[in-house]
Scaffold this motif. Structure first.
Motif, PDB file in Angstrom:
ATOM      1  N   GLU A 158      -5.297  21.115   6.565  1.00  0.00           N
ATOM      2  CA  GLU A 158      -3.958  20.594   6.255  1.00  0.00           C
ATOM      3  C   GLU A 158      -3.639  20.985   4.814  1.00  0.00           C
ATOM      4  N   VAL A 180      -2.066  21.034   1.250  1.00  0.00           N
ATOM      5  CA  VAL A 180      -1.453  19.999   0.403  1.00  0.00           C
ATOM      6  C   VAL A 180      -0.888  20.626  -0.870  1.00  0.00           C
ATOM      7  N   THR A 221       1.715  15.972  -5.230  1.00  0.00           N
ATOM      8  CA  THR A 221       2.759  15.131  -4.649  1.00  0.00           C
ATOM      9  C   THR A 221       2.106  13.869  -4.069  1.00  0.00           C
ATOM     10  N   GLU A 273       2.424  12.761  -1.179  1.00  0.00           N
ATOM     11  CA  GLU A 273       1.967  13.087   0.180  1.00  0.00           C
ATOM     12  C   GLU A 273       0.588  13.760   0.117  1.00  0.00           C
ATOM     13  N   GLN A 301      -1.692  13.333  -2.207  1.00  0.00           N
ATOM     14  CA  GLN A 301      -2.671  12.286  -2.520  1.00  0.00           C
ATOM     15  C   GLN A 301      -3.029  11.496  -1.264  1.00  0.00           C
ATOM     16  N   GLN A 302      -2.003  11.151  -0.488  1.00  0.00           N
ATOM     17  CA  GLN A 302      -2.233  10.354   0.724  1.00  0.00           C
ATOM     18  C   GLN A 302      -3.100  11.130   1.729  1.00  0.00           C
ATOM     19  N   THR A 303      -2.790  12.406   1.915  1.00  0.00           N
ATOM     20  CA  THR A 303      -3.546  13.219   2.882  1.00  0.00           C
ATOM     21  C   THR A 303      -5.008  13.333   2.460  1.00  0.00           C
ATOM     22  N   GLN A 350      -6.891  10.227   2.999  1.00  0.00           N
ATOM     23  CA  GLN A 350      -7.102   9.979   4.428  1.00  0.00           C
ATOM     24  C   GLN A 350      -8.211  10.875   4.974  1.00  0.00           C
TER      25      GLN A 350
END
Ligand code: NAI
Length: 483
Positions: free
Chosen positions: A33, A35, A51, A53, A55-57, A60
């Motif tokens: 994925e 990033v 971003t 997003e 950081q979140q990915t 996770q």
């Protein structure tokens, strides 16, 4: 298994594309994925270089495979590489430096084999970046070495050394000078060493270590160091095996790990498709092993070693009289050598045993406390004051503020005592440390210290203040040189 991939800046996209092509050709069972991290993300206004997003990915998925990233200069922003390591507590930076046949160095030519793993503490030390100008002439950097932080990295180093059946594990340090900070790191090292009696553990002062690493690199196996010293020593070790183009790096944490090459974005050769992807590939192989993909890692590494042994090279290394390959062709040469075994250092192939993803979602920040608080007593304070006057005059002024609770013990300048004794040959800067202690040995409290602060501020600008604590009867502060 899915991992996060950030291609990076400069040569990042070129070498990442080469490595992922090698992985694809070897049917590595990973999904990627992409990033958004790096310079263009800074330029878009995200001050930490990633971003939300991204950081979140990464949080996770738990694994980030990244290319080198540029930190915009002179904009006051912090390196996204350092931010990522610190934010996700990847406390151990592991770098493996091995002789690669086909990559000539003075040691390979002399037949001296090198196999050194440097484990560098990755969060603390001066990399906290906590810096202040105390006066117009004096800058201060705070160097944090903590017991829990040191224990995390040292335990990792010993556990890794045990797993690879290392001969020796060495702590590099400067505890002879930085007795409290490096002293703490060294104390943690020997505390952990007790649990690994089968390993030969020792320590070497870092300057001596540098000398010994270049004279007898074959005598070292695993070396563990604090952050800044580890940074320098690991680049020295990269030089021993052929340079940064061959230096992989794994940033290991309990929940998130980051795999990247040691080198930077090489802006001088970006876009030319001539960069050497070996360091990123070696980092990727460390990642495959971390994920239990042993068979893929062994096949690819053996193909890489075979390729290097055959004299195939990119422009930055190897025999200059033979034609160098570009990044794409170098990757293709490795793919073409799948199934080949190198003459030297062939890696054994174990079946893949993919790691089962753990549900590691954290709800609160882990608080690391490793030791019960001992009885604490405040016995004085160091006041860092601005003044361009001579020590005698400062002492007279300071003594007036001592009152009934404090006596002035000494005054130092850049850590050297200049009062009550000293030398006129000591050069001074406009910032002194005036050390006050309790007049009659009575315990002090914070209000007493603040009272003295207020009083002193009538004569001086107080730039900074540190309490002098005794813990369980032991001094928790250093003496000034000459005190
Ligand atoms: P650098 O490592 O990018 O380049 C130093 C020299 O090595 C250059 O001549 C370059 O062409 C060469 N080189 C580096 N990697 C190479 C490769 N794979 N193949 C062939 N030649 C290679 O170091 P520099 O110039 O100090 O830094 C450039 C940028 O990289 C800076 O913005 C810096 O902040 C960033 N950087 C990022 C790192 C990371 O993402 N972990 C680490 C170090 C620097």
């Amino acid at each position: 298994m899915k991992i996060a991939v950030a291609k990076g800046d400069g040569i990042g996209p070129e070498i990442m594309e080469a490595v992922l092509r090698i992985f694809k050709a070897n049917k590595v069972p990973l999904e990627y994925e992409l990033v958004d991290m790096g310079k263009w993300v800074f330029d878009k206004g995200f001050s930490n270089g990633m971003t939300p997003e991204a950081q979140q990915t990464i949080e996770q998925l738990g694994i980030l495979f990244k290319g080198p990233m540029e930190t915009p200069k002179g904009k006051g922003v912090k390196s996204v590489n350092v931010t990522a390591r610190k934010t996700w507590n990847t406390y151990a930076n592991k770098r493996v430096f091995q002789t690669l046949h086909g990559v000539d160095t003075v040691f390979s030519k002399a037949g001296i084999p090198i196999d050194i793993t440097v484990v560098r503490e990755n969060i603390e030390d001066t990399y906290g970046g906590i810096e202040h100008m105390l006066t117009h002439d004096v800058a201060l950097s705070r160097r944090f070495i903590t017991r829990p932080g040191s224990m995390q990295v040292i335990k990792y180093a010993f556990e890794m050394a045990r797993k690879v059946e290392a001969r020796r594990i060495t702590c590099g340090h400067k505890a002879n000078i930085m007795k409290i900070t490096d002293g703490l790191f060294l104390e943690c090292f020997y505390e952990v060493a007790k649990e690994y009696p089968e390993l030969k553990s020792d320590d070497v002062i870092v300057d001596d270590l540098c000398m010994k690493l270049v004279t007898r690199p074959d005598t070292f196996d695993v070396v563990v160091l604090t952050n800044l010293q580890g940074d320098i020593v690991s680049d020295l070790c990269a030089g021993l095996v052929g340079g940064l183009g061959f230096a992989p790096s794994a940033n290991i944490g309990d929940h998130i790990c980051i795999f990247e090459a040691v080198h930077g974005t090489a802006p001088d050769i970006m876009g030319k498709n001539i960069a050497n992807p070996t360091a990123l590939l070696l980092s990727g192989l460390a990642m495959l092993r971390h994920l239990g993909l042993m068979e893929n890692a062994a096949t690819i590494e053996n193909a890489l070693l075979f390729t290097l042994e055959s004299g195939v090279h990119t422009g930055d290394f190897g025999d200059k009289s033979t034609k160098s390959l570009n990044t794409t062709d170098f990757a293709d040469a490795i793919i073409g050598n799948f199934g080949q075994l190198p003459k030297h250092g062939a890696k054994p192939s174990w079946p893949n045993k993919p790691a089962t993803p753990t549900d590691f979602k954290l709800l609160v920040n882990p608080m690391l406390i490793s030791k019960e608080m001992e009885e604490e007593q405040i016995v004085g304070a160091d006041f860092f004051i601005e003044s361009a006057e001579q020590p005698e005059i400062i002492a007279k002024k300071c003594q007036r503020h001592g009152g009934v609770k404090f006596k002035l013990i000494n005054i130092s300048n850049r850590g050297t005592q200049v009062w009550p004794t000293g030398s006129v040959y000591t050069n001074l800067v406009n910032q002194y440390n005036a050390r006050f202690e309790s007049l009659d040995g009575e315990p002090l409290n914070q209000q007493d210290i603040i009272g003295l602060y207020v009083s002193l501020s009538g004569n001086f600008k107080v730039c900074s203040l540190e309490l002098l604590n005794m813990w369980g009867g032991k001094r928790a502060y250093s003496l000034a040189q000459g005190q």
